[in-house]
Design a protein around this motif. Structure first.
Motif, PDB file in Angstrom:
ATOM      1  N   GLY A 137      53.751  52.618  37.796  1.00  0.00           N
ATOM      2  CA  GLY A 137      53.295  51.392  37.155  1.00  0.00           C
ATOM      3  C   GLY A 137      53.057  50.203  38.063  1.00  0.00           C
ATOM      4  N   GLN A 138      53.327  50.333  39.360  1.00  0.00           N
ATOM      5  CA  GLN A 138      53.204  49.171  40.242  1.00  0.00           C
ATOM      6  C   GLN A 138      51.758  48.685  40.369  1.00  0.00           C
ATOM      7  OE1 GLN A 138      56.192  48.402  39.990  1.00  0.00           O
ATOM      8  NE2 GLN A 138      56.889  48.164  42.087  1.00  0.00           N
ATOM      9  N   TYR A 139      50.840  49.602  40.516  1.00  0.00           N
ATOM     10  CA  TYR A 139      49.442  49.187  40.666  1.00  0.00           C
ATOM     11  C   TYR A 139      48.861  48.686  39.348  1.00  0.00           C
ATOM     12  CZ  TYR A 139      49.375  50.629  45.477  1.00  0.00           C
ATOM     13  OH  TYR A 139      49.636  50.699  46.828  1.00  0.00           O
ATOM     14  N   GLU A 140      49.400  49.178  38.244  1.00  0.00           N
ATOM     15  CA  GLU A 140      48.980  48.639  36.945  1.00  0.00           C
ATOM     16  C   GLU A 140      49.418  47.177  36.819  1.00  0.00           C
ATOM     17  OE1 GLU A 140      48.906  52.994  36.642  1.00  0.00           O
ATOM     18  OE2 GLU A 140      50.343  51.549  37.445  1.00  0.00           O
ATOM     19  N   ILE A 141      50.604  46.860  37.342  1.00  0.00           N
ATOM     20  CA  ILE A 141      51.082  45.469  37.322  1.00  0.00           C
ATOM     21  C   ILE A 141      50.174  44.591  38.182  1.00  0.00           C
ATOM     22  CG2 ILE A 141      52.964  43.930  38.022  1.00  0.00           C
ATOM     23  CD1 ILE A 141      54.909  46.240  37.370  1.00  0.00           C
ATOM     24  N   LEU A 142      49.859  45.052  39.390  1.00  0.00           N
ATOM     25  CA  LEU A 142      48.981  44.285  40.275  1.00  0.00           C
ATOM     26  C   LEU A 142      47.618  44.058  39.626  1.00  0.00           C
ATOM     27  CD1 LEU A 142      49.772  45.993  43.708  1.00  0.00           C
ATOM     28  CD2 LEU A 142      50.321  43.639  43.062  1.00  0.00           C
ATOM     29  N   GLN A 143      47.075  45.114  39.028  1.00  0.00           N
ATOM     30  CA  GLN A 143      45.763  45.023  38.379  1.00  0.00           C
ATOM     31  C   GLN A 143      45.802  44.015  37.235  1.00  0.00           C
ATOM     32  OE1 GLN A 143      43.130  47.134  39.287  1.00  0.00           O
ATOM     33  NE2 GLN A 143      41.655  46.629  37.686  1.00  0.00           N
ATOM     34  N   ARG A 144      46.825  44.112  36.407  1.00  0.00           N
ATOM     35  CA  ARG A 144      46.939  43.233  35.243  1.00  0.00           C
ATOM     36  C   ARG A 144      47.126  41.775  35.666  1.00  0.00           C
ATOM     37  NH1 ARG A 144      50.269  46.189  32.892  1.00  0.00           N
ATOM     38  NH2 ARG A 144      52.230  45.179  33.466  1.00  0.00           N
ATOM     39  N   THR A 145      47.954  41.549  36.675  1.00  0.00           N
ATOM     40  CA  THR A 145      48.166  40.186  37.167  1.00  0.00           C
ATOM     41  C   THR A 145      46.870  39.595  37.699  1.00  0.00           C
ATOM     42  OG1 THR A 145      50.465  40.665  37.758  1.00  0.00           O
ATOM     43  CG2 THR A 145      49.436  38.768  38.824  1.00  0.00           C
ATOM     44  N   GLY A 146      46.151  40.383  38.493  1.00  0.00           N
ATOM     45  CA  GLY A 146      44.888  39.914  39.054  1.00  0.00           C
ATOM     46  C   GLY A 146      43.859  39.613  37.983  1.00  0.00           C
ATOM     47  N   GLU A 147      43.755  40.491  37.000  1.00  0.00           N
ATOM     48  CA  GLU A 147      42.783  40.282  35.921  1.00  0.00           C
ATOM     49  C   GLU A 147      43.112  39.024  35.120  1.00  0.00           C
ATOM     50  OE1 GLU A 147      43.018  43.956  33.844  1.00  0.00           O
ATOM     51  OE2 GLU A 147      41.588  44.991  35.168  1.00  0.00           O
ATOM     52  N   THR A 148      44.404  38.782  34.894  1.00  0.00           N
ATOM     53  CA  THR A 148      44.824  37.576  34.168  1.00  0.00           C
ATOM     54  C   THR A 148      44.429  36.318  34.939  1.00  0.00           C
ATOM     55  OG1 THR A 148      46.693  38.731  33.149  1.00  0.00           O
ATOM     56  CG2 THR A 148      46.809  36.320  33.236  1.00  0.00           C
ATOM     57  N   LEU A 149      44.673  36.329  36.245  1.00  0.00           N
ATOM     58  CA  LEU A 149      44.324  35.169  37.066  1.00  0.00           C
ATOM     59  C   LEU A 149      42.811  34.976  37.147  1.00  0.00           C
ATOM     60  CD1 LEU A 149      46.938  35.441  39.939  1.00  0.00           C
ATOM     61  CD2 LEU A 149      46.649  33.497  38.388  1.00  0.00           C
ATOM     62  N   ILE A 150      42.077  36.051  37.328  1.00  0.00           N
ATOM     63  CA  ILE A 150      40.614  35.947  37.407  1.00  0.00           C
ATOM     64  C   ILE A 150      40.049  35.341  36.127  1.00  0.00           C
ATOM     65  CG2 ILE A 150      38.484  37.314  37.407  1.00  0.00           C
ATOM     66  CD1 ILE A 150      39.871  39.199  39.412  1.00  0.00           C
ATOM     67  N   LYS A 151      40.480  35.871  34.997  1.00  0.00           N
ATOM     68  CA  LYS A 151      39.992  35.361  33.708  1.00  0.00           C
ATOM     69  C   LYS A 151      40.369  33.895  33.523  1.00  0.00           C
ATOM     70  CE  LYS A 151      40.291  36.239  28.717  1.00  0.00           C
ATOM     71  NZ  LYS A 151      40.886  37.123  27.661  1.00  0.00           N
ATOM     72  N   GLY A 152      41.618  33.554  33.854  1.00  0.00           N
ATOM     73  CA  GLY A 152      42.086  32.183  33.668  1.00  0.00           C
ATOM     74  C   GLY A 152      41.419  31.198  34.610  1.00  0.00           C
ATOM     75  N   ILE A 153      41.238  31.588  35.865  1.00  0.00           N
ATOM     76  CA  ILE A 153      40.592  30.704  36.841  1.00  0.00           C
ATOM     77  C   ILE A 153      39.141  30.456  36.449  1.00  0.00           C
ATOM     78  CG2 ILE A 153      39.783  30.561  39.233  1.00  0.00           C
ATOM     79  CD1 ILE A 153      42.371  32.125  40.001  1.00  0.00           C
TER      80      ILE A 153
END
Length: 242
Positions: A137-153
């Motif tokens: 699940g580590q890469y899923e966490i990285l992916q999800r965090t990045g997607e959240t930041l990209i969308k929010g930014i």
């Protein structure tokens, strides 16, 4: 097409081609890496991927795993050391055998040494980092965090009237202030650099430290970190020049 034409004309004179599979933040054009692989094999050219940035970051198998293209050799660094100075070379067994005196004749042996080669502290940090990344699940966490930041930014900058493209991969990306699609370095240069400089300076002033020219995502980021970052991005969006 350009790569094919170039290698058709000069292939016999080229020993190796080295590329970043993901160029800084710019993903490869569809079919580009596949074409390089095909043409290098055809002409007997060694294909090398510079995965110093992407190795173990975009996927455990790096960009070659992400894009499904296997080079003959690759270079690794940065993340592999867990924050300490460490680098590695990987490649096909027949190529790597040239670094082993017991496997090749003296005239085919290549000495590979470095000041920090085999540094025990860096090696331990690197091994622990890779062990953590192998956990489910580590890469899923990285992916999800990045997607959240990209969308929010993107949302916060566009809401303030800025035209932006967010380019890269969820684990490493950056904001380019332009309304045009960014396909290569020339497109990136057409972005409004003055805005980018102001944006990064504002984030730094508010103690949001990003890599020069890109955001790097870490497993250490918490929901609170993400929320705080997006709040400061919203402030930056309203304070940088239009």
């Amino acid at each position: 097409d350009f790569a094919r034409e170039l290698l058709l004309e000069h292939g016999a004179q080229i020993a190796a081609i080295i590329v970043e599979p993901l160029q800084r933040i710019i993903p490869p054009a569809p079919g580009f890496l596949e074409t390089l692989r095909e043409e290098c094999t055809k002409h007997g050219i060694i294909l090398i991927f510079d995965e110093v940035v992407t190795g173990f970051r975009v996927a455990y198998g790096g960009a070659q795993s992400l894009y499904g293209v296997t080079p003959d050799m690759c270079t690794l660094g940065k993340l592999i050391g867990g924050g300490l100075p460490l680098a590695a070379i990987a490649g096909r067994a027949d190529i790597m055998s040239h670094f082993d005196r017991e496997k090749v004749s003296a005239d085919r042996f290549v000495m590979q040494i470095g000041t920090l080669s085999g540094n025990p502290l860096a090696a331990v940090a690197g091994l622990k980092t890779l062990e953590i990344l192998r956990r489910p699940g580590q890469y899923e966490i990285l992916q999800r965090t990045g997607e959240t930041l990209i969308k929010g930014i993107r949302h916060r900058l566009e809401a303030a009237g800025h035209e932006v493209q967010i380019v890269g991969h969820p684990t490493l990306f950056d904001v380019v202030f332009t309304d045009k699609t960014v396909r290569d370095y020339r497109d990136w240069l057409h972005g409004t650099r003055s805005k980018a400089v102001d944006f990064e300076a504002y984030l730094k002033k508010k103690r949001i430290l990003k890599g020069l020219g890109k955001f790097y995502i870490s497993l250490a980021l918490t929901d609170e970190d993400i929320s705080k970052t997006l709040d400061i991005v919203a402030d930056a969006a309203n304070n940088i020049r239009q």
